[in-house]
Motif scaffolding. Sequence first.
Motif, PDB file in Angstrom:
ATOM      1  N   ASP A   1      12.073 -28.417  15.980  1.00 26.44           N
ATOM      2  CA  ASP A   1      13.328 -28.159  16.684  1.00 26.44           C
ATOM      3  C   ASP A   1      14.559 -28.542  15.868  1.00 26.44           C
ATOM      4  O   ASP A   1      15.688 -28.431  16.343  1.00 26.44           O
ATOM      5  CB  ASP A   1      13.348 -28.915  18.020  1.00 26.44           C
ATOM      6  CG  ASP A   1      13.168 -30.420  17.822  1.00 26.44           C
ATOM      7  OD1 ASP A   1      12.783 -30.827  16.704  1.00 26.44           O
ATOM      8  OD2 ASP A   1      13.400 -31.173  18.779  1.00 26.44           O
TER       9      ASP A   1
ATOM     10  N   LYS B   1      18.156 -25.356   7.628  1.00 19.78           N
ATOM     11  CA  LYS B   1      17.117 -24.450   8.111  1.00 19.78           C
ATOM     12  C   LYS B   1      16.156 -24.097   6.984  1.00 19.78           C
ATOM     13  O   LYS B   1      14.946 -23.997   7.187  1.00 19.78           O
ATOM     14  CB  LYS B   1      17.758 -23.176   8.670  1.00 19.78           C
ATOM     15  CG  LYS B   1      16.744 -22.160   9.196  1.00 19.78           C
ATOM     16  CD  LYS B   1      17.437 -20.930   9.788  1.00 19.78           C
ATOM     17  CE  LYS B   1      16.413 -19.917  10.312  1.00 19.78           C
ATOM     18  NZ  LYS B   1      17.067 -18.717  10.881  1.00 19.78           N
TER      19      LYS B   1
ATOM     20  N   ASN C   1       9.808 -22.275   5.928  1.00 21.96           N
ATOM     21  CA  ASN C   1      11.148 -22.006   5.385  1.00 21.96           C
ATOM     22  C   ASN C   1      11.401 -22.736   4.064  1.00 21.96           C
ATOM     23  O   ASN C   1      12.518 -23.181   3.789  1.00 21.96           O
ATOM     24  CB  ASN C   1      12.225 -22.407   6.406  1.00 21.96           C
ATOM     25  CG  ASN C   1      12.204 -21.529   7.642  1.00 21.96           C
ATOM     26  OD1 ASN C   1      11.412 -20.599   7.742  1.00 21.96           O
ATOM     27  ND2 ASN C   1      13.063 -21.831   8.602  1.00 21.96           N
TER      28      ASN C   1
ATOM     29  N   LYS D   1      16.751 -12.400  12.688  1.00 21.90           N
ATOM     30  CA  LYS D   1      16.937 -13.559  13.568  1.00 21.90           C
ATOM     31  C   LYS D   1      15.628 -14.341  13.738  1.00 21.90           C
ATOM     32  O   LYS D   1      15.298 -14.830  14.823  1.00 21.90           O
ATOM     33  CB  LYS D   1      17.499 -13.126  14.931  1.00 21.90           C
ATOM     34  CG  LYS D   1      18.840 -12.409  14.833  1.00 21.90           C
ATOM     35  CD  LYS D   1      19.463 -12.215  16.194  1.00 21.90           C
ATOM     36  CE  LYS D   1      20.761 -11.399  16.108  1.00 21.90           C
ATOM     37  NZ  LYS D   1      21.689 -11.903  15.100  1.00 21.90           N
TER      38      LYS D   1
ATOM     39  N   LYS E   1      13.015 -17.474  13.167  1.00 23.61           N
ATOM     40  CA  LYS E   1      13.146 -18.930  13.159  1.00 23.61           C
ATOM     41  C   LYS E   1      12.463 -19.544  11.945  1.00 23.61           C
ATOM     42  O   LYS E   1      13.030 -20.387  11.263  1.00 23.61           O
ATOM     43  CB  LYS E   1      12.554 -19.520  14.445  1.00 23.61           C
ATOM     44  CG  LYS E   1      13.328 -19.150  15.703  1.00 23.61           C
ATOM     45  CD  LYS E   1      12.675 -19.779  16.935  1.00 23.61           C
ATOM     46  CE  LYS E   1      13.447 -19.445  18.201  1.00 23.61           C
ATOM     47  NZ  LYS E   1      12.784 -20.034  19.403  1.00 23.61           N
ATOM     48  N   THR E   2      11.216 -19.101  11.695  1.00 27.08           N
ATOM     49  CA  THR E   2      10.460 -19.696  10.584  1.00 27.08           C
ATOM     50  C   THR E   2       9.633 -18.645   9.863  1.00 27.08           C
ATOM     51  O   THR E   2       9.299 -17.596  10.425  1.00 27.08           O
ATOM     52  CB  THR E   2       9.499 -20.801  11.068  1.00 27.08           C
ATOM     53  OG1 THR E   2       8.492 -20.220  11.916  1.00 27.08           O
ATOM     54  CG2 THR E   2      10.234 -21.905  11.793  1.00 27.08           C
TER      55      THR E   2
ATOM     56  N   TYR F   1       9.783 -15.833  15.816  1.00 30.06           N
ATOM     57  CA  TYR F   1      11.102 -15.353  16.259  1.00 30.06           C
ATOM     58  C   TYR F   1      11.531 -16.066  17.534  1.00 30.06           C
ATOM     59  O   TYR F   1      10.732 -16.600  18.271  1.00 30.06           O
ATOM     60  CB  TYR F   1      11.054 -13.856  16.499  1.00 30.06           C
ATOM     61  CG  TYR F   1      10.757 -13.059  15.238  1.00 30.06           C
ATOM     62  CD1 TYR F   1      11.792 -12.678  14.390  1.00 30.06           C
ATOM     63  CD2 TYR F   1       9.449 -12.724  14.902  1.00 30.06           C
ATOM     64  CE1 TYR F   1      11.528 -11.952  13.229  1.00 30.06           C
ATOM     65  CE2 TYR F   1       9.176 -12.010  13.747  1.00 30.06           C
ATOM     66  CZ  TYR F   1      10.209 -11.634  12.915  1.00 30.06           C
ATOM     67  OH  TYR F   1       9.949 -10.924  11.773  1.00 30.06           O
TER      68      TYR F   1
END
Length: 539
Positions: free
Chosen positions: A123, A139, A427, A465, A467-468, A539
């Motif tokens: 998170d 990120k 990432n 978009k 996330k990882t 996502y």
Amino acid sequence: MSDTNSNMGAIAHCDVLVVGAGLSGISTLYRLRKLGLNVKVFESGGDFGGVWYWNRYPGARVDSEWPYYQLNIPEVYRDYDFKERFPGHVEIRSYFAHLDKVLDLRKDVQFNAHVIDARWAADDGWTVKTDQGQVAKAKYLILCTGLLHRRHVPDFPGLDTFKGVVHHTGYWPEDIDVSGKKVGIIGAGATAVQVTQELGKQAKELTVFMRRPSYCLPMEQRELSNAEQKGWKTFFDTLFREGRKSGAGFPAKRQSLGVLDVPPEEREAWFENIWQRGAFSYQLLNYADVLLNKESNKIVYDFWARKVGARIKNERKRELMAPKKQPYFFGTKRCPLEQDYYEVIDQDNVDIVDLNEQPLKTFNETGMLVGDKQIDLDIVVLATGFDSFSGSLTQMGLKNREGKDIAEVWKDGIRTYLGMTFHGFPNTFMVYSPHAPTALSNGPTIIEAQCDWVVSAIEKLEKEKAKTMEPKRDAEDSWDAMIDAMNKPTLFPLTNSWWNRATIPGQKVQILTHPGGIEMYEGQIKEKLEGWQGFEVSY
């Protein structure tokens, strides 16, 4: 985040954190800024340069010929002129200062910031801490920590009892004077060659301790005229792009025939032609099967040995430096470039100790005991290399998402996918890396190829978009298997060196170089971005 320590303890929030401010870090920062991302850099040194910030030993210089050891950034190269075909370490640092000035890099870099901990939270992304107390949250994490940075000092018996001066070449005090001194150099690799050339001219006595010789090629150093540099800049972009389409980063092509396909007299004439050109021409322009056929390789070696042997009058030294019996296959470990190395070796004040015949038993207060002979020394130079490929990464407290350090993850061997990502580290990217053509390439060329891919991957993730992103374990297995399969028919696996991490005791001997060249590698990695082949994306 400034270049002072006034913000120690504050947390810097950014889109991307880059670790390292050498060519890789600068190239990455330059590209990511164009995407409009907030990028910060942690650099353990006191200024830009990476390995060139630390490499200040006598004779240190690049062995990639001008104009290829620079970034393909027109606004930078249009106003910078190099002085020599092979720039020295002082000139390279001047180039880094020019990069900083033109690109205004310093505002995004924290110097003297050695990373000691990097952790992932689902998170919260990456939290990275330095030994100076700086903290950054990001990120994306890009590791530009270098191929040859973590210095390796072997566990020599009795070294701590030596009363003289000891320096590793990777941490050399520029003000040291060896005139009138007895100096010992341990090593005969690329760094040792450069140091020997210089210290042999200055020291009262110089002793080179080695196990096997390097196959040095003629550098053919020369000064560059202003007219030559201005004129060639018109073609820089084309030259650099063609370098990306080549194997090693230089726009040169091997002969299409094998060594044995050509009559001996024609072959010898070609050998002589490419030898006289200097740089890596004797490797880059040689016949197609030099690294595939043992007989062909021996012929290439024999020519090399004749050329080198003719420069060494001392018979014992000649046999040590250019043995009649080939010690290892030509081109399967790094061939350094030299200017007058063999003439210096031949000097009366320079001696060679073959550690195979006279093993190092111990250091003592006044020098070294090798075999049954005491050799007294004032200064010892450790040209003993680096913990290659992974040394920087395994010393920075980098943890995977389960909290396991990468040193533990890689204890049984380095694992990557595409040479830039690794399973368990979301990432996260690395540049100038194992499992790529890195060791066989011109540094800036492979760096820019990898930086382009990393930045393209981040751009794609942001547009989607996501996330990882991280590679699947079986994708790592497949990439590793491909590297092994490509190397199997070559002569590379038959020689141990830093290229396969055989120089560090306790490490797994492992083929870590993609032998297919930059053009093939770029084609493979670009293909994987389509549909995120081999990756898990959330996502």
